[in-house]
Design a protein around this motif. Structure first.
Motif, PDB file in Angstrom:
ATOM      1  N   GLY A  98      27.764  50.783  36.482  1.00 61.79           N
ATOM      2  CA  GLY A  98      28.873  50.610  37.408  1.00 61.79           C
ATOM      3  C   GLY A  98      28.448  49.892  38.680  1.00 61.79           C
ATOM      4  O   GLY A  98      29.195  49.051  39.215  1.00 61.79           O
ATOM      5  N   ARG A  99      27.241  50.188  39.185  1.00 63.11           N
ATOM      6  CA  ARG A  99      26.754  49.506  40.389  1.00 63.11           C
ATOM      7  C   ARG A  99      26.497  48.034  40.100  1.00 63.11           C
ATOM      8  O   ARG A  99      26.759  47.168  40.943  1.00 63.11           O
ATOM      9  CB  ARG A  99      25.498  50.191  40.918  1.00 63.11           C
ATOM     10  N   ILE A 100      25.983  47.731  38.911  1.00 63.99           N
ATOM     11  CA  ILE A 100      25.761  46.328  38.559  1.00 63.99           C
ATOM     12  C   ILE A 100      27.081  45.573  38.491  1.00 63.99           C
ATOM     13  O   ILE A 100      27.182  44.434  38.971  1.00 63.99           O
ATOM     14  CB  ILE A 100      24.999  46.210  37.225  1.00 63.99           C
ATOM     15  N   VAL A 101      28.102  46.181  37.903  1.00 59.99           N
ATOM     16  CA  VAL A 101      29.423  45.544  37.858  1.00 59.99           C
ATOM     17  C   VAL A 101      29.875  45.175  39.262  1.00 59.99           C
ATOM     18  O   VAL A 101      30.321  44.044  39.528  1.00 59.99           O
ATOM     19  CB  VAL A 101      30.451  46.476  37.183  1.00 59.99           C
ATOM     20  N   ARG A 102      29.756  46.110  40.195  1.00 61.22           N
ATOM     21  CA  ARG A 102      30.212  45.857  41.565  1.00 61.22           C
ATOM     22  C   ARG A 102      29.394  44.757  42.235  1.00 61.22           C
ATOM     23  O   ARG A 102      29.940  43.871  42.905  1.00 61.22           O
ATOM     24  CB  ARG A 102      30.175  47.152  42.375  1.00 61.22           C
ATOM     25  N   HIS A 103      28.077  44.783  42.054  1.00 61.13           N
ATOM     26  CA  HIS A 103      27.246  43.742  42.666  1.00 61.13           C
ATOM     27  C   HIS A 103      27.486  42.376  42.026  1.00 61.13           C
ATOM     28  O   HIS A 103      27.489  41.353  42.719  1.00 61.13           O
ATOM     29  CB  HIS A 103      25.775  44.117  42.570  1.00 61.13           C
ATOM     30  N   ALA A 104      27.692  42.342  40.718  1.00 59.47           N
ATOM     31  CA  ALA A 104      27.960  41.059  40.067  1.00 59.47           C
ATOM     32  C   ALA A 104      29.236  40.435  40.609  1.00 59.47           C
ATOM     33  O   ALA A 104      29.289  39.220  40.882  1.00 59.47           O
ATOM     34  CB  ALA A 104      28.045  41.239  38.554  1.00 59.47           C
ATOM     35  N   LEU A 105      30.268  41.235  40.794  1.00 61.97           N
ATOM     36  CA  LEU A 105      31.526  40.722  41.341  1.00 61.97           C
ATOM     37  C   LEU A 105      31.341  40.234  42.783  1.00 61.97           C
ATOM     38  O   LEU A 105      31.792  39.142  43.147  1.00 61.97           O
ATOM     39  CB  LEU A 105      32.599  41.804  41.291  1.00 61.97           C
ATOM     40  N   ALA A 106      30.678  41.047  43.607  1.00 60.19           N
ATOM     41  CA  ALA A 106      30.475  40.655  45.003  1.00 60.19           C
ATOM     42  C   ALA A 106      29.595  39.420  45.110  1.00 60.19           C
ATOM     43  O   ALA A 106      29.850  38.528  45.933  1.00 60.19           O
ATOM     44  CB  ALA A 106      29.867  41.820  45.785  1.00 60.19           C
ATOM     45  N   CYS A 107      28.561  39.335  44.270  1.00 61.32           N
ATOM     46  CA  CYS A 107      27.667  38.167  44.324  1.00 61.32           C
ATOM     47  C   CYS A 107      28.381  36.911  43.836  1.00 61.32           C
ATOM     48  O   CYS A 107      28.162  35.817  44.385  1.00 61.32           O
ATOM     49  CB  CYS A 107      26.413  38.428  43.495  1.00 61.32           C
ATOM     50  N   LEU A 108      29.214  37.035  42.814  1.00 60.47           N
ATOM     51  CA  LEU A 108      29.956  35.865  42.359  1.00 60.47           C
ATOM     52  C   LEU A 108      30.898  35.379  43.455  1.00 60.47           C
ATOM     53  O   LEU A 108      31.003  34.168  43.715  1.00 60.47           O
ATOM     54  CB  LEU A 108      30.730  36.185  41.087  1.00 60.47           C
ATOM     55  N   LEU A 109      31.590  36.299  44.114  1.00 63.47           N
ATOM     56  CA  LEU A 109      32.422  35.908  45.257  1.00 63.47           C
ATOM     57  C   LEU A 109      31.589  35.247  46.339  1.00 63.47           C
ATOM     58  O   LEU A 109      31.990  34.236  46.937  1.00 63.47           O
ATOM     59  CB  LEU A 109      33.137  37.133  45.826  1.00 63.47           C
ATOM     60  N   ALA A 110      30.403  35.795  46.607  1.00 62.68           N
ATOM     61  CA  ALA A 110      29.536  35.225  47.640  1.00 62.68           C
ATOM     62  C   ALA A 110      29.096  33.808  47.308  1.00 62.68           C
ATOM     63  O   ALA A 110      28.965  32.964  48.188  1.00 62.68           O
ATOM     64  CB  ALA A 110      28.312  36.121  47.840  1.00 62.68           C
ATOM     65  N   ARG A 111      28.900  33.532  46.021  1.00 56.75           N
ATOM     66  CA  ARG A 111      28.411  32.203  45.652  1.00 56.75           C
ATOM     67  C   ARG A 111      29.510  31.149  45.621  1.00 56.75           C
ATOM     68  O   ARG A 111      29.227  29.963  45.411  1.00 56.75           O
ATOM     69  CB  ARG A 111      27.692  32.253  44.307  1.00 56.75           C
ATOM     70  N   VAL A 112      30.758  31.571  45.834  1.00 52.54           N
ATOM     71  CA  VAL A 112      31.834  30.587  45.976  1.00 52.54           C
ATOM     72  C   VAL A 112      32.535  30.676  47.332  1.00 52.54           C
ATOM     73  O   VAL A 112      33.245  29.748  47.724  1.00 52.54           O
ATOM     74  CB  VAL A 112      32.885  30.699  44.846  1.00 52.54           C
ATOM     75  N   ARG A 113      32.318  31.799  48.074  1.00 56.74           N
ATOM     76  CA  ARG A 113      32.986  31.966  49.362  1.00 56.74           C
ATOM     77  C   ARG A 113      32.039  32.409  50.477  1.00 56.74           C
ATOM     78  O   ARG A 113      32.462  32.616  51.606  1.00 56.74           O
ATOM     79  CB  ARG A 113      34.133  32.985  49.237  1.00 56.74           C
ATOM     80  N   GLY A 114      30.751  32.548  50.196  1.00 55.71           N
ATOM     81  CA  GLY A 114      29.776  32.966  51.194  1.00 55.71           C
ATOM     82  C   GLY A 114      29.202  31.794  51.974  1.00 55.71           C
ATOM     83  O   GLY A 114      29.705  30.670  51.910  1.00 55.71           O
ATOM     84  N   ARG A 115      28.149  32.049  52.694  1.00 55.98           N
ATOM     85  CA  ARG A 115      27.557  31.023  53.556  1.00 55.98           C
ATOM     86  C   ARG A 115      26.853  29.918  52.775  1.00 55.98           C
ATOM     87  O   ARG A 115      26.632  28.828  53.305  1.00 55.98           O
ATOM     88  CB  ARG A 115      26.563  31.658  54.536  1.00 55.98           C
ATOM     89  N   SER A 116      26.478  30.174  51.545  1.00 49.35           N
ATOM     90  CA  SER A 116      25.742  29.184  50.753  1.00 49.35           C
ATOM     91  C   SER A 116      26.352  29.081  49.357  1.00 49.35           C
ATOM     92  O   SER A 116      25.806  29.593  48.380  1.00 49.35           O
ATOM     93  CB  SER A 116      24.261  29.581  50.667  1.00 49.35           C
ATOM     94  N   PRO A 117      27.498  28.401  49.230  1.00 49.25           N
ATOM     95  CA  PRO A 117      28.178  28.330  47.930  1.00 49.25           C
ATOM     96  C   PRO A 117      27.402  27.473  46.922  1.00 49.25           C
ATOM     97  O   PRO A 117      26.662  26.563  47.298  1.00 49.25           O
ATOM     98  CB  PRO A 117      29.527  27.690  48.270  1.00 49.25           C
ATOM     99  N   LEU A 118      27.582  27.789  45.658  1.00 50.81           N
ATOM    100  CA  LEU A 118      26.926  27.027  44.594  1.00 50.81           C
ATOM    101  C   LEU A 118      27.352  25.564  44.663  1.00 50.81           C
ATOM    102  O   LEU A 118      28.537  25.249  44.728  1.00 50.81           O
ATOM    103  CB  LEU A 118      27.276  27.618  43.233  1.00 50.81           C
ATOM    104  N   GLU A 119      26.360  24.686  44.609  1.00 49.17           N
ATOM    105  CA  GLU A 119      26.607  23.270  44.829  1.00 49.17           C
ATOM    106  C   GLU A 119      27.251  22.583  43.626  1.00 49.17           C
ATOM    107  O   GLU A 119      27.803  21.484  43.749  1.00 49.17           O
ATOM    108  CB  GLU A 119      25.292  22.558  45.181  1.00 49.17           C
ATOM    109  N   TYR A 120      27.223  23.196  42.458  1.00 54.96           N
ATOM    110  CA  TYR A 120      27.705  22.502  41.267  1.00 54.96           C
ATOM    111  C   TYR A 120      29.176  22.776  40.957  1.00 54.96           C
ATOM    112  O   TYR A 120      29.680  22.334  39.926  1.00 54.96           O
ATOM    113  CB  TYR A 120      26.824  22.807  40.050  1.00 54.96           C
TER     114      TYR A 120
END
Length: 334
Positions: free
Chosen positions: A277-299
């Motif tokens: 359950g903790r991994i599910v939550r972190h995966a969702l938050a990290c995916l959001l971070a990689r498209v809406r955080g300070r360093s979005p995925l460049e591709y």
């Protein structure tokens, strides 16, 4: 302060340290792609080394400042993972220089490629994914065996706060307000959960793949004693992103993301409590971070980032019960 990206300065510095001979002219190449450090490959008669110098301001579009003194943590992290993991699974530590925020390690001989580039190039395989999961699980389990020694050395969350919890989670909460409560609750949970050594950047860009498909782990500047679910969730978010990006292999890569999750969970068992359950939550938050955080995925372009963010928010609202369900929900509509 020396600038290692200036060849003359770096050559003089390495000569002064006795690494490069006085009459020798080493081959120096700046390595690109990272945002947190200056990184330079040096090839000389004694072999190859990589020299890293921590930046105080990261090379991203929005302001992101972190103390360059973290170089000392990365040097300690490298030495620690070198001792924990089987020989050859990390570079070898060579030296550190606190005054100039520098440390150096052996260069991994060519040929090699990052797992990130292989995945984006459509060259991912089940073997690579299984070894990725196994390396991560080994790092978490072996560190736990040395908890009494490692916990006090890596107890500080300072750099994890400034390089992950703030830019990945807290900043993202300001950009995606509908997920803000979820993210802030996860931040609080993450601060409280201290179970083993966490790399905090255990992602495909920091994995070198050798010709025999053995893996080498890089970059140790955010290492701390924390929740292994963060490592797994961040890695899974990257595998899901590659699944969305590489359309020609989407079905394969979705299966690989499920394989990664299953392989990791099988190896650690119940060691770290209610982990899935903790991994599910972190995966969702990290995916959001990689498209809406300070360093979005460049591709991804902006329309793609918006679509991924919307899909991730949908899943935040209902929280899939398993990692397999999460992978299916995030990849099936692209």
């Amino acid at each position: 302060m020396i600038d290692i990206e200036q060849p003359d300065q770096l050559t003089a510095y390495l000569r002064a340290r006795g690494i490069v001979a006085a009459e020798e002219q080493p081959n120096i190449r700046v390595l690109t792609g990272g945002v947190a450090n200056k990184t330079v490959l040096v090839e000389h008669a004694g072999g190859g080394l990589v020299v890293k110098q921590a930046l105080g301001k990261f090379r991203v579009k929005v302001d992101w400042f972190v103390q360059p003194e973290r170089s000392a943590l990365e040097a300690l992290g490298l030495r620690t993972y070198e001792a924990l993991l089987p020989a050859g699974r990390t570079p070898r530590f060579l030296f550190e220089d606190f005054d100039h925020f520098i440390h150096a390690m052996t260069a991994i001989p060519q040929p090699h490629e990052t797992l990130k580039r292989l995945l984006l190039g459509g060259q991912g395989t089940p073997t690579l994914i299984e070894r990725f999961a196994a390396l991560m699980a080994a790092s978490h389990l072996r560190a736990l065996q040395h908890a009494d020694a490692l916990r006090p050395q890596f107890a500080s969350l300072d750099y994890f706060e400034t390089q992950r919890l703030e830019p990945f989670y807290a900043y993202t909460a300001t950009q995606v307000p509908e997920a803000a409560d979820f993210i802030h609750a996860l931040i609080d949970e993450t601060r409280r959960t201290q179970l083993t050594l966490v790399h905090a950047d255990f992602t495909p860009k920091n994995i070198l793949v050798l010709p025999d498909d053995q893996l080498v782990l890089l970059d140790f500047e955010i290492v701390h004693w924390g929740d292994p679910a963060f490592d797994v969730g961040l890695a899974l978010a990257h595998l899901i992103a590659k699944t969305i990006k590489v359309e020609a292999r989407r079905a394969d890569y979705a299966a690989y993301a499920r394989l990664f999750s299953a392989a990791y969970l099988e190896q650690v068992g119940n060691t770290f409590g209610a982990l899935e359950g903790r991994i599910v939550r972190h995966a969702l938050a990290c995916l959001l971070a990689r498209v809406r955080g300070r360093s979005p995925l460049e591709y991804f372009d902006e329309p793609q980032r918006a679509a991924i963010a919307a899909r991730a928010v949908d899943q935040v609202m209902q929280l899939p019960p398993t990692l397999h369900a999460l992978v299916d929900a995030l990849t099936s509509l692209f």
